[in-house]
Design an enzyme around this catalytic site. Structure first.
Site, PDB file in Angstrom:
ATOM      1  N   LYS A  53       0.820  -1.567  -0.223  1.00  0.00           N
ATOM      2  CA  LYS A  53       0.057   0.195   0.210  1.00  0.00           C
ATOM      3  C   LYS A  53       1.027   1.147   0.189  1.00  0.00           C
ATOM      4  O   LYS A  53       2.208   1.314   0.329  1.00  0.00           O
ATOM      5  CB  LYS A  53      -0.569   0.214   1.123  1.00  0.00           C
ATOM      6  CG  LYS A  53      -2.040   1.370   1.495  1.00  0.00           C
ATOM      7  CD  LYS A  53      -2.750   1.250   2.083  1.00  0.00           C
ATOM      8  CE  LYS A  53      -3.698   2.479   2.463  1.00  0.00           C
ATOM      9  NZ  LYS A  53      -5.096   2.292   2.921  1.00  0.00           N
ATOM     10  N   ALA A 109      -1.869  13.713   0.660  1.00  0.00           N
ATOM     11  CA  ALA A 109      -2.375  15.232   1.865  1.00  0.00           C
ATOM     12  C   ALA A 109      -1.663  15.951   1.382  1.00  0.00           C
ATOM     13  O   ALA A 109      -2.055  17.452   0.846  1.00  0.00           O
ATOM     14  CB  ALA A 109      -2.502  14.664   3.823  1.00  0.00           C
ATOM     15  N   HIS A 152      -5.791  10.278   8.879  1.00  0.00           N
ATOM     16  CA  HIS A 152      -6.250   9.502   9.814  1.00  0.00           C
ATOM     17  C   HIS A 152      -7.221   9.767  11.069  1.00  0.00           C
ATOM     18  O   HIS A 152      -8.303  10.340  11.113  1.00  0.00           O
ATOM     19  CB  HIS A 152      -4.964   8.760  10.083  1.00  0.00           C
ATOM     20  CG  HIS A 152      -4.298   8.033   9.483  1.00  0.00           C
ATOM     21  ND1 HIS A 152      -5.036   7.314   8.024  1.00  0.00           N
ATOM     22  CD2 HIS A 152      -2.634   8.072   9.338  1.00  0.00           C
ATOM     23  CE1 HIS A 152      -3.367   7.469   7.111  1.00  0.00           C
ATOM     24  NE2 HIS A 152      -2.087   7.677   7.938  1.00  0.00           N
TER      25      HIS A 152
END
Length: 279
Positions: A53, A109, A152
């Site tokens: 990932k 982000a 998160h």
């Protein structure tokens, strides 16, 4: 099969069945738990496992050697990064010349932050300071930086630090483009049978949804002392239909995001056909 993903609840929930031998015909899996910033650079340096990932923002650096898979990742709505400040601010230009803490310089982000500031600031942000994501809110609270870019579960907990949200970047992105926000991608080396890997990951997602109690212990074991209710919020937000299949909207969101970033010179140019489902 070697695979790397984070210890966050959405990843452990998604991959629990695959890791624990609950997916028929899938090979044994050896897991490396690694922060996404680490896997971003592993992939760019052609290191690390066959499947991992990474951030969608890191794809332009890796597409020569890895293929984007159509499942297992994180896209969604209402789940974007936040820009936080100690004092209540509502003008993006507050950030002009200021110091901002970010969790990575090669992340969705950060790219969203750069695209948003390019659209909303007259002058550049000052210093960008990279620090572990769980150090950012305390640094803003102590006044060590003027603002922080958080990801998160921080979107659920920033009030505990007395901080204020200057901007929800996911909300901005969705309003500006109409697309879901692309966060974490699953990639596989080009030497791997990606269709088989996608099949195994999709079955792992299906098992997780059908038997959510099976993964509870595994999720909490790796959740870094997160409260169970926060872990569940995390899963509910980041594991969705895009996790099972990017679909037309998902693939389009990724292409628009990275094409904008490339046009702004924030990422290397890349073969656009590499971000199509039929590639």
């Amino acid at each position: 099969m070697n695979i790397a993903f984070s210890s966050c609840p959405n990843d452990t929930f998604t991959f629990h069945a695959l890791v624990h031998g609950l997916v028929p015909d899938a090979p044994p899996v050896e897991v490396t738990y690694a922060d996404i910033d680490q896997t971003n650079y592993w992939a760019a340096n052609q290191e690390g496992p066959e499947v991992m990932k990474i951030s969608f923002a890191a794809l332009p650096w890796v597409l020569d050697h890895y293929r984007l898979l159509s499942c297992g990742g994180a896209l969604g709505r209402g789940c974007g990064p936040l820009v936080l400040t100690k004092e209540d601010q509502n003008d993006p230009r507050f950030l002009e010349g200021k110091t901002v803490a970010v969790p990575s310089d090669r992340s969705t982000a950060y790219l969203l932050f750069r695209l948003w500031t390019a659209q909303n600031l007259n002058e550049a942000v000052g210093d960008i300071r990279i620090m572990p994501f769980d150090d950012i809110m305390p640094a803003v609270e102590r006044g060590e930086v003027d603002a922080g870019l958080v990801i998160h579960e921080a979107r659920f907990t920033y009030h505990n630090y007395g901080l204020h949200m200057l901007q929800d970047l996911g909300e901005w992105w969705e309003t500006d483009t109409g697309f879901p926000i692309p966060l974490g991608a699953i990639i596989a080396r080009r030497s791997v049978d990606h269709q088989k890997v996608e099949e195994w990951i999709r079955e792992s997602v299906d098992h997780a949804w059908a038997h959510p109690e099976d993964s509870n212990d595994y999720v909490m074991e790796h959740s870094q002392e997160m409260a169970p209710e926060v872990a569940q919020q995390h899963i509910d937000l980041y594991v969705n239909e895009f996790t099972r299949n990017l679909g037309e909207d998902g693939w389009a969101a990724v292409r628009v995001f990275l094409e904008r970033a490339a046009d702004e010179g924030l990422v290397p140019d890349f073969p656009r056909e590499a971000l199509t489902e039929k590639e």
